[in-house]
Design a protein around this motif. Sequence first.
Motif, PDB file in Angstrom:
ATOM      1  N   LEU A 263       0.837  -1.196   0.000  1.00  0.00           N
ATOM      2  CA  LEU A 263       0.000   0.000   0.000  1.00  0.00           C
ATOM      3  C   LEU A 263       0.878   1.254   0.000  1.00  0.00           C
ATOM      4  O   LEU A 263       0.602   2.222  -0.725  1.00  0.00           O
ATOM      5  CB  LEU A 263      -0.915  -0.006   1.220  1.00  0.00           C
ATOM      6  CG  LEU A 263      -1.869   1.195   1.362  1.00  0.00           C
ATOM      7  CD1 LEU A 263      -2.813   1.282   0.170  1.00  0.00           C
ATOM      8  CD2 LEU A 263      -2.659   1.092   2.668  1.00  0.00           C
ATOM      9  N   GLU A 264       1.932   1.224   0.784  1.00  0.00           N
ATOM     10  CA  GLU A 264       2.862   2.346   0.826  1.00  0.00           C
ATOM     11  C   GLU A 264       3.549   2.526  -0.527  1.00  0.00           C
ATOM     12  O   GLU A 264       3.737   3.662  -0.994  1.00  0.00           O
ATOM     13  CB  GLU A 264       3.901   2.114   1.923  1.00  0.00           C
ATOM     14  CG  GLU A 264       3.312   2.119   3.331  1.00  0.00           C
ATOM     15  CD  GLU A 264       4.329   1.720   4.383  1.00  0.00           C
ATOM     16  OE1 GLU A 264       5.431   1.279   4.000  1.00  0.00           O
ATOM     17  OE2 GLU A 264       4.029   1.853   5.577  1.00  0.00           O
ATOM     18  N   TYR A 265       3.915   1.405  -1.143  1.00  0.00           N
ATOM     19  CA  TYR A 265       4.580   1.467  -2.450  1.00  0.00           C
ATOM     20  C   TYR A 265       3.661   2.080  -3.501  1.00  0.00           C
ATOM     21  O   TYR A 265       4.062   2.966  -4.268  1.00  0.00           O
ATOM     22  CB  TYR A 265       5.013   0.068  -2.865  1.00  0.00           C
ATOM     23  CG  TYR A 265       5.415  -0.047  -4.315  1.00  0.00           C
ATOM     24  CD1 TYR A 265       6.444   0.728  -4.845  1.00  0.00           C
ATOM     25  CD2 TYR A 265       4.749  -0.930  -5.174  1.00  0.00           C
ATOM     26  CE1 TYR A 265       6.811   0.631  -6.179  1.00  0.00           C
ATOM     27  CE2 TYR A 265       5.113  -1.034  -6.509  1.00  0.00           C
ATOM     28  CZ  TYR A 265       6.139  -0.253  -7.007  1.00  0.00           C
ATOM     29  OH  TYR A 265       6.492  -0.352  -8.329  1.00  0.00           O
ATOM     30  N   LEU A 266       2.413   1.638  -3.544  1.00  0.00           N
ATOM     31  CA  LEU A 266       1.471   2.174  -4.524  1.00  0.00           C
ATOM     32  C   LEU A 266       1.202   3.654  -4.282  1.00  0.00           C
ATOM     33  O   LEU A 266       1.027   4.427  -5.227  1.00  0.00           O
ATOM     34  CB  LEU A 266       0.169   1.376  -4.481  1.00  0.00           C
ATOM     35  CG  LEU A 266       0.267  -0.079  -4.975  1.00  0.00           C
ATOM     36  CD1 LEU A 266      -1.055  -0.801  -4.764  1.00  0.00           C
ATOM     37  CD2 LEU A 266       0.678  -0.124  -6.443  1.00  0.00           C
ATOM     38  N   ALA A 267       1.167   4.053  -3.007  1.00  0.00           N
ATOM     39  CA  ALA A 267       0.981   5.473  -2.696  1.00  0.00           C
ATOM     40  C   ALA A 267       2.151   6.291  -3.226  1.00  0.00           C
ATOM     41  O   ALA A 267       1.961   7.372  -3.802  1.00  0.00           O
ATOM     42  CB  ALA A 267       0.842   5.660  -1.187  1.00  0.00           C
ATOM     43  N   ASP A 299       9.187  -9.682  -1.437  1.00  0.00           N
ATOM     44  CA  ASP A 299       9.492  -9.010  -0.176  1.00  0.00           C
ATOM     45  C   ASP A 299      10.759  -8.162  -0.282  1.00  0.00           C
ATOM     46  O   ASP A 299      11.191  -7.575   0.700  1.00  0.00           O
ATOM     47  CB  ASP A 299       9.680 -10.051   0.947  1.00  0.00           C
ATOM     48  CG  ASP A 299       8.376 -10.761   1.288  1.00  0.00           C
ATOM     49  OD1 ASP A 299       7.309 -10.126   1.168  1.00  0.00           O
ATOM     50  OD2 ASP A 299       8.424 -11.942   1.672  1.00  0.00           O
ATOM     51  N   TYR A 300      11.344  -8.125  -1.464  1.00  0.00           N
ATOM     52  CA  TYR A 300      12.591  -7.386  -1.677  1.00  0.00           C
ATOM     53  C   TYR A 300      12.291  -5.892  -1.690  1.00  0.00           C
ATOM     54  O   TYR A 300      11.703  -5.363  -2.639  1.00  0.00           O
ATOM     55  CB  TYR A 300      13.215  -7.833  -2.994  1.00  0.00           C
ATOM     56  CG  TYR A 300      14.575  -7.264  -3.277  1.00  0.00           C
ATOM     57  CD1 TYR A 300      15.622  -7.401  -2.372  1.00  0.00           C
ATOM     58  CD2 TYR A 300      14.825  -6.594  -4.485  1.00  0.00           C
ATOM     59  CE1 TYR A 300      16.875  -6.891  -2.650  1.00  0.00           C
ATOM     60  CE2 TYR A 300      16.083  -6.084  -4.770  1.00  0.00           C
ATOM     61  CZ  TYR A 300      17.101  -6.236  -3.842  1.00  0.00           C
ATOM     62  OH  TYR A 300      18.348  -5.724  -4.123  1.00  0.00           O
ATOM     63  N   GLN A 301      12.665  -5.189  -0.632  1.00  0.00           N
ATOM     64  CA  GLN A 301      12.252  -3.811  -0.417  1.00  0.00           C
ATOM     65  C   GLN A 301      12.650  -2.848  -1.524  1.00  0.00           C
ATOM     66  O   GLN A 301      11.866  -1.943  -1.863  1.00  0.00           O
ATOM     67  CB  GLN A 301      12.797  -3.307   0.926  1.00  0.00           C
ATOM     68  CG  GLN A 301      12.320  -1.914   1.313  1.00  0.00           C
ATOM     69  CD  GLN A 301      10.805  -1.792   1.305  1.00  0.00           C
ATOM     70  OE1 GLN A 301      10.099  -2.692   1.743  1.00  0.00           O
ATOM     71  NE2 GLN A 301      10.293  -0.670   0.786  1.00  0.00           N
ATOM     72  N   PRO A 302      13.837  -2.963  -2.150  1.00  0.00           N
ATOM     73  CA  PRO A 302      14.176  -2.018  -3.226  1.00  0.00           C
ATOM     74  C   PRO A 302      13.192  -2.012  -4.394  1.00  0.00           C
ATOM     75  O   PRO A 302      13.186  -1.062  -5.182  1.00  0.00           O
ATOM     76  CB  PRO A 302      15.560  -2.499  -3.675  1.00  0.00           C
ATOM     77  CG  PRO A 302      16.158  -3.092  -2.451  1.00  0.00           C
ATOM     78  CD  PRO A 302      15.007  -3.781  -1.764  1.00  0.00           C
ATOM     79  N   GLN A 303      12.367  -3.049  -4.510  1.00  0.00           N
ATOM     80  CA  GLN A 303      11.364  -3.060  -5.576  1.00  0.00           C
ATOM     81  C   GLN A 303      10.087  -2.336  -5.174  1.00  0.00           C
ATOM     82  O   GLN A 303       9.120  -2.305  -5.934  1.00  0.00           O
ATOM     83  CB  GLN A 303      11.036  -4.505  -5.977  1.00  0.00           C
ATOM     84  CG  GLN A 303      12.177  -5.193  -6.698  1.00  0.00           C
ATOM     85  CD  GLN A 303      11.832  -6.568  -7.214  1.00  0.00           C
ATOM     86  OE1 GLN A 303      12.629  -7.482  -7.130  1.00  0.00           O
ATOM     87  NE2 GLN A 303      10.643  -6.730  -7.776  1.00  0.00           N
ATOM     88  N   ASP A 305      10.040   1.078  -3.930  1.00  0.00           N
ATOM     89  CA  ASP A 305      10.338   2.476  -3.656  1.00  0.00           C
ATOM     90  C   ASP A 305      10.516   3.238  -4.969  1.00  0.00           C
ATOM     91  O   ASP A 305      10.394   2.660  -6.053  1.00  0.00           O
ATOM     92  CB  ASP A 305      11.583   2.615  -2.772  1.00  0.00           C
ATOM     93  CG  ASP A 305      12.841   2.005  -3.399  1.00  0.00           C
ATOM     94  OD1 ASP A 305      12.971   2.044  -4.639  1.00  0.00           O
ATOM     95  OD2 ASP A 305      13.698   1.500  -2.652  1.00  0.00           O
ATOM     96  N   LEU A 306      10.796   4.513  -4.846  1.00  0.00           N
ATOM     97  CA  LEU A 306      11.045   5.352  -6.020  1.00  0.00           C
ATOM     98  C   LEU A 306      12.516   5.737  -6.092  1.00  0.00           C
ATOM     99  O   LEU A 306      12.871   6.825  -6.559  1.00  0.00           O
ATOM    100  CB  LEU A 306      10.168   6.613  -5.974  1.00  0.00           C
ATOM    101  CG  LEU A 306       8.661   6.419  -6.077  1.00  0.00           C
ATOM    102  CD1 LEU A 306       7.955   7.759  -6.176  1.00  0.00           C
ATOM    103  CD2 LEU A 306       8.288   5.529  -7.253  1.00  0.00           C
ATOM    104  N   LEU A 348       9.793  17.742  -4.422  1.00  0.00           N
ATOM    105  CA  LEU A 348      10.433  18.202  -3.196  1.00  0.00           C
ATOM    106  C   LEU A 348      10.244  17.211  -2.055  1.00  0.00           C
ATOM    107  O   LEU A 348      11.111  17.069  -1.189  1.00  0.00           O
ATOM    108  CB  LEU A 348       9.884  19.571  -2.800  1.00  0.00           C
ATOM    109  CG  LEU A 348      10.208  20.724  -3.761  1.00  0.00           C
ATOM    110  CD1 LEU A 348       9.487  21.986  -3.329  1.00  0.00           C
ATOM    111  CD2 LEU A 348      11.711  20.953  -3.832  1.00  0.00           C
ATOM    112  N   ALA A 349       9.115  16.506  -2.063  1.00  0.00           N
ATOM    113  CA  ALA A 349       8.833  15.554  -0.994  1.00  0.00           C
ATOM    114  C   ALA A 349       9.536  14.220  -1.186  1.00  0.00           C
ATOM    115  O   ALA A 349       9.949  13.576  -0.196  1.00  0.00           O
ATOM    116  CB  ALA A 349       7.320  15.331  -0.891  1.00  0.00           C
ATOM    117  N   LEU A 350       9.692  13.770  -2.428  1.00  0.00           N
ATOM    118  CA  LEU A 350      10.144  12.403  -2.674  1.00  0.00           C
ATOM    119  C   LEU A 350      11.493  12.277  -3.371  1.00  0.00           C
ATOM    120  O   LEU A 350      12.098  11.205  -3.348  1.00  0.00           O
ATOM    121  CB  LEU A 350       9.080  11.658  -3.498  1.00  0.00           C
ATOM    122  CG  LEU A 350       7.696  11.532  -2.849  1.00  0.00           C
ATOM    123  CD1 LEU A 350       6.711  10.888  -3.823  1.00  0.00           C
ATOM    124  CD2 LEU A 350       7.781  10.719  -1.572  1.00  0.00           C
ATOM    125  N   ALA A 351      11.966  13.328  -4.019  1.00  0.00           N
ATOM    126  CA  ALA A 351      13.277  13.261  -4.658  1.00  0.00           C
ATOM    127  C   ALA A 351      14.363  13.318  -3.593  1.00  0.00           C
ATOM    128  O   ALA A 351      14.224  13.998  -2.567  1.00  0.00           O
ATOM    129  CB  ALA A 351      13.437  14.410  -5.652  1.00  0.00           C
TER     130      ALA A 351
END
Length: 487
Positions: A263-267, A299-303, A305-306, A348-351
Motif C-alpha cells: 500500500l505504501e509502495y502504490l501510494a 518481499d525485496y524492499q528495493p522493488q 520504492d522510487l 520536493l517531498a520524494l526526490a
Amino acid sequence: MATSRSLNTVRSAIAVSALILLICSSLRHALFQSTAFDLGYFDQATYLISQGQTPIVSFWGYHFMGGHADWILYGLALLYKIHPDVHWLFAVQAIALAVGALPTFYLACQAGLKESQATAMAIVYLLYPLVFNLNLFDFHAEVIALPAFLGAVLAARLNRKIWFCGAIVLILACRDALSLTVAAMGFWLLVFEKKRWCGGIALAAGIAWFLIATQVIIPSFRPNGVEAVGRYAFLGDSVLEIAKNLLLKPGLVLGRIFTLPNLEYLALLFSPLIWGLSPQHLIPLVGAVPTLIINLITDYQPQKDLIHQYSLPALPFLLLAVISTLAAGKGWLRHPRSMIIWSLVAFLALAKFGYFWSRYLESIDTWQATREAIAQIQTKGSVLVPAQVAPHLTHRPVVKLVTVGAETTELREFDYVLLNRRHPGWGSSPEVVNQLLERLQNTPKFQLSYQQDEVYLFTQKGISYSGNESILGNSPKVNRHQSWMVN
C-alpha cells in the motif's frame, strides 16, 4: 501540430534537466558514493568489451550477459573506444532520462491536449521523483528504454512501423525483464488501441525474447539461471515454474499483494500523478501490469520504492493514463500551472536531492585520503577494494570487493589492496578490515605504500610507481612510526 515556441520550451527543459542530472551523478561518484553494484558492474563490463576482452565482471564472477542479457552494452562500448571513462554512462543515463520528456510532449499533443497542457506534461515527466532518484543510483541500462517505450507508443499511434520496431529492439536490448512489459504493451495496443500490426509485433517479440533470454542466453553465461528467481521462491525455483504458478495458483499471490508495504509502495508510485488519474481512463496501465505484479509479490524492499530501477517500466503507462484522462477533459487538475505545482511539491517531498548534504557526506573525512591512495594505483593490476571505491578502479580485468568473506581470501592474487577502516563500505565491517590488515602486515609480499586517515594501500613488492621507482620509497603519506594495527 506543436508550435516552435512550445517545442523550444520543452527542448530547453530537456537540456537543463540532462545537465543537472549529469552534474548530480558525477558529483555523487566523485564523493565515493557510487558502488560496485551497479556502477562498477556496468563500467567494468563496458570497458572490457571496448578493449576486446571477455566481459566477465570479476566481483560477480560471470559474463555480464548472464545477468540480464542487456546486450546494449556492446553499443555503449563504442563510446569507451573513443575514451574509456565512466562519465559516458552518466551522460547516456542523464540524456535518456531527460529526453523522455519529448515523446511525452508529442503524445500529449497527439492526444488532443492544449499545447500548454502538453508542455506541462513534459515538465511533469521531468519532475517525477523516480527520474531524479534513479539517476543517482549508479547506472542502469534500462533507463535507455524509458524514452523508447514512449517513442514506441507514439510510433504505433502514428503508424510508423519501422520506428516502432526500432524502439522495440532497443528496449529488448536493455534488460531481460523488459520483455514482459513489451508483451503487455503489445496486448494493450492490440486489444485496446486497435493497432494490430504493432500490437502483434510487440506481443510476439516480448514473449519470444523473454524465453530466449531466460531459458537460453542467461543460463549459458550463468549456470544458476536468472539471479532474481530467489525473490519469488514461494512460487517455484525457476522462471517457468514461477510463471506457471502465477497463472494457476492465484491464492499464493493474493496474500502477498494485500500488505501494508505494498500500500505504501502504490501510494509512492501514484501520488505524484494522482491528480490526473481517473478510473475510466486507466486502460494504459495494462502495460504496467507485469512491473506492478513483480514488485508487489516480492518481499525485496528495493522493488517497492522510487529510488531503484524496478518501477521504471511503469512510468510510461502512468503518463499515458494521465494524458488519456486530460484528453477526456477530466482529472482533478487540468490547468498547466496547477499540474506543475503539484509535481514540484511531489518532487520536493520524494526526490533524494537532500542526500547531497546528508548521507553523501558521511565519509567526507576520508575523501582526500581515498583520492590519494587511488592515484597511486597506476597499473592495470588486480585490486581488492571497498565497494564504494570499486567504480573508480574497474578499468582492469580483476577487481574484488572487501566484503564479508574477503578476510580469508587469497591475497597473492592481488597487486593492490586498498582498505578504509573508518568507512569499510557496503557489505563489509571494521572487523573484516582489521583481519585483512593483520594478514597484510604478516605477508612479506606486500608493503604498506600509503596510509592516511585510516585509509591504507598495500602493494605487492615489485610493482612500480611512476614507471621505475618503488611505491614505498615515493609515498610521503606513509608514517612508518604510526601504530595502525589492531592489538
